[in-house]
Design a protein around this motif. Structure first.
Motif, PDB file in Angstrom:
ATOM      1  N   THR A  43       0.843  -1.190   0.000  1.00 16.09           N
ATOM      2  CA  THR A  43       0.000   0.000   0.000  1.00 16.09           C
ATOM      3  C   THR A  43       0.881   1.244   0.000  1.00 16.09           C
ATOM      4  OG1 THR A  43      -1.770  -1.124   1.195  1.00 16.09           O
ATOM      5  CG2 THR A  43      -1.794   1.281   1.218  1.00 16.09           C
ATOM      6  N   TYR A  44       0.578   2.160  -0.914  1.00 13.65           N
ATOM      7  CA  TYR A  44       1.400   3.354  -1.069  1.00 13.65           C
ATOM      8  C   TYR A  44       0.541   4.610  -0.973  1.00 13.65           C
ATOM      9  CZ  TYR A  44       4.686  -0.026  -2.994  1.00 13.65           C
ATOM     10  OH  TYR A  44       5.498  -1.102  -3.160  1.00 13.65           O
ATOM     11  N   LEU A  45       1.180   5.672  -0.518  1.00 14.03           N
ATOM     12  CA  LEU A  45       0.576   6.988  -0.572  1.00 14.03           C
ATOM     13  C   LEU A  45       1.086   7.666  -1.841  1.00 14.03           C
ATOM     14  CD1 LEU A  45      -1.108   9.263   0.702  1.00 14.03           C
ATOM     15  CD2 LEU A  45       0.964  10.002   1.903  1.00 14.03           C
ATOM     16  N   LEU A  46       0.199   7.912  -2.796  1.00 15.14           N
ATOM     17  CA  LEU A  46       0.555   8.599  -4.031  1.00 15.14           C
ATOM     18  C   LEU A  46       0.270  10.090  -3.869  1.00 15.14           C
ATOM     19  CD1 LEU A  46      -0.981   6.271  -6.781  1.00 15.14           C
ATOM     20  CD2 LEU A  46       1.345   6.262  -5.888  1.00 15.14           C
ATOM     21  N   ILE A  47       1.244  10.916  -4.231  1.00 16.34           N
ATOM     22  CA  ILE A  47       1.076  12.364  -4.118  1.00 16.34           C
ATOM     23  C   ILE A  47       1.292  12.993  -5.488  1.00 16.34           C
ATOM     24  CG2 ILE A  47       1.884  14.491  -3.037  1.00 16.34           C
ATOM     25  CD1 ILE A  47       2.899  12.820  -0.690  1.00 16.34           C
ATOM     26  N   ALA A 108       0.924  23.216  10.134  1.00 15.35           N
ATOM     27  CA  ALA A 108       0.361  23.511   8.824  1.00 15.35           C
ATOM     28  C   ALA A 108      -0.640  22.429   8.475  1.00 15.35           C
ATOM     29  CB  ALA A 108       1.462  23.578   7.761  1.00 15.35           C
ATOM     30  N   ALA A 109      -1.512  22.713   7.505  1.00 17.87           N
ATOM     31  CA  ALA A 109      -2.415  21.682   7.006  1.00 17.87           C
ATOM     32  C   ALA A 109      -1.588  20.559   6.388  1.00 17.87           C
ATOM     33  CB  ALA A 109      -3.366  22.269   5.966  1.00 17.87           C
ATOM     34  N   LEU A 110      -2.089  19.340   6.474  1.00 11.34           N
ATOM     35  CA  LEU A 110      -1.345  18.187   5.980  1.00 11.34           C
ATOM     36  C   LEU A 110      -0.919  18.371   4.528  1.00 11.34           C
ATOM     37  CD1 LEU A 110      -0.328  15.286   6.550  1.00 11.34           C
ATOM     38  CD2 LEU A 110      -2.555  14.462   5.753  1.00 11.34           C
ATOM     39  N   HIS A 111      -1.804  18.919   3.694  1.00  2.83           N
ATOM     40  CA  HIS A 111      -1.485  19.068   2.273  1.00  2.83           C
ATOM     41  C   HIS A 111      -0.460  20.165   2.021  1.00  2.83           C
ATOM     42  CE1 HIS A 111      -3.261  22.936   0.970  1.00  2.83           C
ATOM     43  NE2 HIS A 111      -4.020  22.778   2.041  1.00  2.83           N
ATOM     44  N   ASP A 112      -0.192  20.971   3.037  1.00  2.00           N
ATOM     45  CA  ASP A 112       0.724  22.103   2.881  1.00  2.00           C
ATOM     46  C   ASP A 112       1.928  21.974   3.812  1.00  2.00           C
ATOM     47  OD1 ASP A 112       1.180  24.357   1.370  1.00  2.00           O
ATOM     48  OD2 ASP A 112       0.251  25.732   2.796  1.00  2.00           O
ATOM     49  N   SER A 113       2.235  20.741   4.211  1.00  2.38           N
ATOM     50  CA  SER A 113       3.268  20.529   5.230  1.00  2.38           C
ATOM     51  C   SER A 113       4.614  20.108   4.648  1.00  2.38           C
ATOM     52  CB  SER A 113       2.806  19.466   6.236  1.00  2.38           C
ATOM     53  OG  SER A 113       2.620  18.205   5.607  1.00  2.38           O
ATOM     54  N   ASN A 114       4.769  20.122   3.337  1.00  2.00           N
ATOM     55  CA  ASN A 114       6.034  19.676   2.730  1.00  2.00           C
ATOM     56  C   ASN A 114       7.033  20.830   2.676  1.00  2.00           C
ATOM     57  OD1 ASN A 114       4.286  20.861   0.832  1.00  2.00           O
ATOM     58  ND2 ASN A 114       5.190  19.767  -0.894  1.00  2.00           N
ATOM     59  N   VAL A 115       7.529  21.215   3.853  1.00  2.98           N
ATOM     60  CA  VAL A 115       8.440  22.356   3.961  1.00  2.98           C
ATOM     61  C   VAL A 115       9.895  21.929   4.164  1.00  2.98           C
ATOM     62  CG1 VAL A 115       6.604  23.823   4.861  1.00  2.98           C
ATOM     63  CG2 VAL A 115       8.083  22.580   6.464  1.00  2.98           C
ATOM     64  N   GLN A 116      10.155  20.638   4.317  1.00  3.04           N
ATOM     65  CA  GLN A 116      11.535  20.179   4.464  1.00  3.04           C
ATOM     66  C   GLN A 116      12.330  20.479   3.197  1.00  3.04           C
ATOM     67  OE1 GLN A 116       9.007  18.523   5.732  1.00  3.04           O
ATOM     68  NE2 GLN A 116       9.547  18.247   7.869  1.00  3.04           N
ATOM     69  N   LYS A 125       8.048  11.582   7.607  1.00  5.97           N
ATOM     70  CA  LYS A 125       7.127  12.364   8.451  1.00  5.97           C
ATOM     71  C   LYS A 125       5.719  12.292   7.886  1.00  5.97           C
ATOM     72  CE  LYS A 125       6.397  16.899  10.555  1.00  5.97           C
ATOM     73  NZ  LYS A 125       4.966  16.987  10.178  1.00  5.97           N
ATOM     74  N   MET A 126       5.596  12.361   6.567  1.00  7.92           N
ATOM     75  CA  MET A 126       4.280  12.256   5.946  1.00  7.92           C
ATOM     76  C   MET A 126       3.656  10.892   6.215  1.00  7.92           C
ATOM     77  SD  MET A 126       1.637  13.152   4.341  1.00  7.92           S
ATOM     78  CE  MET A 126       1.842  14.730   3.541  1.00  7.92           C
ATOM     79  N   GLN A 127       4.453   9.819   6.169  1.00  6.70           N
ATOM     80  CA  GLN A 127       3.924   8.497   6.516  1.00  6.70           C
ATOM     81  C   GLN A 127       3.272   8.518   7.894  1.00  6.70           C
ATOM     82  OE1 GLN A 127       7.524   6.015   5.762  1.00  6.70           O
ATOM     83  NE2 GLN A 127       6.106   4.626   4.729  1.00  6.70           N
ATOM     84  N   SER A 128       3.989   9.089   8.852  1.00 10.08           N
ATOM     85  CA  SER A 128       3.483   9.143  10.224  1.00 10.08           C
ATOM     86  C   SER A 128       2.268  10.053  10.338  1.00 10.08           C
ATOM     87  CB  SER A 128       4.603   9.624  11.153  1.00 10.08           C
ATOM     88  OG  SER A 128       4.143   9.797  12.466  1.00 10.08           O
ATOM     89  N   ASP A 129       2.341  11.244   9.733  1.00 10.81           N
ATOM     90  CA  ASP A 129       1.229  12.192   9.826  1.00 10.81           C
ATOM     91  C   ASP A 129      -0.018  11.642   9.137  1.00 10.81           C
ATOM     92  OD1 ASP A 129       2.727  14.012  11.247  1.00 10.81           O
ATOM     93  OD2 ASP A 129       3.289  15.209   9.496  1.00 10.81           O
ATOM     94  N   PHE A 130       0.159  10.993   7.993  1.00 10.43           N
ATOM     95  CA  PHE A 130      -0.984  10.450   7.264  1.00 10.43           C
ATOM     96  C   PHE A 130      -1.675   9.360   8.084  1.00 10.43           C
ATOM     97  CE2 PHE A 130      -3.065   7.838   3.988  1.00 10.43           C
ATOM     98  CZ  PHE A 130      -3.751   8.822   3.287  1.00 10.43           C
ATOM     99  N   TYR A 131      -0.872   8.553   8.765  1.00 11.89           N
ATOM    100  CA  TYR A 131      -1.452   7.514   9.617  1.00 11.89           C
ATOM    101  C   TYR A 131      -2.209   8.143  10.793  1.00 11.89           C
ATOM    102  CZ  TYR A 131      -1.759   3.863  13.151  1.00 11.89           C
ATOM    103  OH  TYR A 131      -2.216   2.996  14.117  1.00 11.89           O
ATOM    104  N   ASN A 132      -1.614   9.153  11.421  1.00  9.68           N
ATOM    105  CA  ASN A 132      -2.256   9.787  12.568  1.00  9.68           C
ATOM    106  C   ASN A 132      -3.576  10.460  12.183  1.00  9.68           C
ATOM    107  OD1 ASN A 132      -0.174   9.033  14.287  1.00  9.68           O
ATOM    108  ND2 ASN A 132       0.964  10.930  13.971  1.00  9.68           N
ATOM    109  N   VAL A 133      -3.639  10.978  10.955  1.00 12.91           N
ATOM    110  CA  VAL A 133      -4.837  11.687  10.509  1.00 12.91           C
ATOM    111  C   VAL A 133      -5.902  10.727   9.987  1.00 12.91           C
ATOM    112  CG1 VAL A 133      -5.736  13.265   8.751  1.00 12.91           C
ATOM    113  CG2 VAL A 133      -3.677  13.870  10.027  1.00 12.91           C
ATOM    114  N   THR A 134      -5.480   9.723   9.205  1.00 12.94           N
ATOM    115  CA  THR A 134      -6.451   8.858   8.521  1.00 12.94           C
ATOM    116  C   THR A 134      -6.553   7.457   9.108  1.00 12.94           C
ATOM    117  OG1 THR A 134      -4.861   7.977   6.905  1.00 12.94           O
ATOM    118  CG2 THR A 134      -5.937  10.088   6.380  1.00 12.94           C
ATOM    119  N   GLY A 135      -5.547   7.018   9.872  1.00 15.23           N
ATOM    120  CA  GLY A 135      -5.519   5.655  10.378  1.00 15.23           C
ATOM    121  C   GLY A 135      -5.000   4.644   9.380  1.00 15.23           C
TER     122      GLY A 135
END
Length: 419
Positions: A43-47, A108-116, A125-135
């Motif tokens: 399972t992948y997160l596609l952006i 920041a909003a999840l969709h606007d958090s790519n500031v690294q 970090k997105m893997q972790s944040d996406f899990y915390n937000v969506t499960g």
């Protein structure tokens, strides 16, 4: 050597060659089978990153998709548009300080958090944040931008969505239209594109498949396809990480600040002059120029990453509005940050002058100066004007990529040897 020994040596060499050839063939296949879910579902997160509106990791994150692969096929797919409640959820920012301090933000909003500074730092970090937000847990994060979608469709051909033929030439305009006018329709369009492009790739001819592989490699090398974690042989450098070198280096990381889809109409130029001294240090002048070919203003937060230990001694700007500069240290860099507003159909720039220790190495009687320019993901190209001034009395032996108006679509390397 006896004939029997020579024959045995030949057989060993032949065996080694065979093993290398088989390994070269098998490892990419094994990597590909694993990624495609043949050894267990993945399972992948596609952006989808809109690189007409550049961000640190490659572009504005318009939509995110949760895709599960099973035996080479898409078992399930769900896209979220950036206005969805999931992607609007606030997440904490853990840096970089050059961004969080400059704007005084820590969330920041999840969709606007790519500031690294790069995708490799952002993706875990997105893997972790996406899990915390969506499960939803994901095995990896894959990002593609509009340049990548266009390049892939150049090979696969068009797809039909709701009676409209989508081609490599109109896909960006259609995605922009859906995002700006129809909102959530972008997620529906991306779902259709993903399914249809996947099927086109599976059904493609052998010549098309052979063309697709080097195309994906090029997109990877240029930062238009990004994959985390590292996927072995196939996409071993697709994490898009900015890696400080032992010598001189520059990486310019831009973030567009709400000025529309301007980046495809902006030309970036890096002017760099290094004055070398006999003690191995250098006085460096770096000018970042943005030529705005759009009929609206271009607002950009620009960070130049240079080696740690660099000491800023002066800043000049030629633009209509300017905030900065701010100097931060950490993560193996010195970060020089400024915000520029470049009016429509004009040019804006910022010039940093700084001193660096120990940028020259010695080997025998020769001295070597090397400069690596690491391109930001999502940027299609940039112009490089590089010049090097040798210490008094030195004689040039070799020079590489020293000159004017050089256009690069990927990383660049400047090298000078002298005695």
């Amino acid at each position: 050597m006896a004939d029997s020994d020579r024959s045995r040596a030949v057989r060993y060499v032949a065996l080694v060659v065979i093993v290398l050839v088989v390994a070269t063939l098998i490892f990419p296949i094994a990597d590909g089978l694993s990624v495609a879910g043949f050894f267990g579902d993945k399972t992948y997160l596609l952006i989808l990153q809109d690189n007409a509106e550049i961000r640190s990791t490659g572009g504005l994150m318009d939509v995110m998709g949760l895709v599960t692969m099973h035996n080479g096929h898409i078992a399930s797919l769900q896209y979220y548009y950036r206005s969805s409640s999931e992607l609007q959820a606030l997440v904490g920012l853990d840096g970089p300080a050059s961004f969080t301090n400059f704007f005084g933000v820590n969330a920041a909003a999840l969709h606007d958090s790519n500031v690294q500074y790069d995708f490799a730092s952002f993706a875990p970090k997105m893997q972790s944040d996406f899990y915390n937000v969506t499960g939803h847990k994901v095995d990896g994060v894959i990002a593609v931008d509009f340049t990548a979608v266009e390049a892939i469709m150049n090979i696969t051909g068009p797809v039909t969505v709701s009676g409209e033929v989508i081609t490599s030439r109109n896909v960006a305009d259609r995605l922009h239209f859906d995002a700006g006018i129809l909102g959530n329709a972008t997620a529906d369009l991306m779902s259709t594109l993903t399914y249809d492009l996947a099927q086109l790739i599976l059904d493609s001819s052998v010549p098309q498949k052979l063309a697709l592989y080097p195309t994906l490699q090029t997109l990877e090398n240029e930062g238009h396809v990004l994959i985390y974690p590292n996927q072995g042989f196939w996409f071993r450098s697709a994490t898009g990480d900015i890696t400080p070198t032992g010598a001189d280096f520059i990486s310019v990381v831009d973030t567009t600040l709400g000025t529309g889809k301007a980046d495809f109409g902006v030309t970036r130029t890096i002017d760099y002059h290094a004055e070398l001294f006999s003690d191995g240090s250098a006085l460096c002048t770096l000018t970042l120029t943005y030529t705005n070919g759009c009929w609206w203003d271009y607002d950009v937060f620009s960070t130049a990453l240079v080696p740690p230990g660099a000491q800023l001694i002066g800043v000049q700007n030629a633009t209509h509005a300017f905030n900065g500069s701010e100097v931060t240290n950490g993560d193996g860099f010195t970060a020089l940050s400024s915000r520029l507003l470049v009016s429509a159909n004009t040019t804006g720039s910022v010039t940093y002058t700084y001193v660096q220790p120990n940028v020259v190495s010695a080997s025998g009687i020769a001295h070597h100066y090397d400069l690596s320019i690491q391109k930001q993901a999502g940027i299609n190209s940039y112009v490089l004007n590089a010049s090097v001034q040798l210490p008094p009395g030195a004689t040039m032996i070799h020079a590489e990529n020293v000159g004017s108006n050089q256009v690069f679509e990927g990383d660049a390397h400047v090298s000078v040897a002298y005695m």
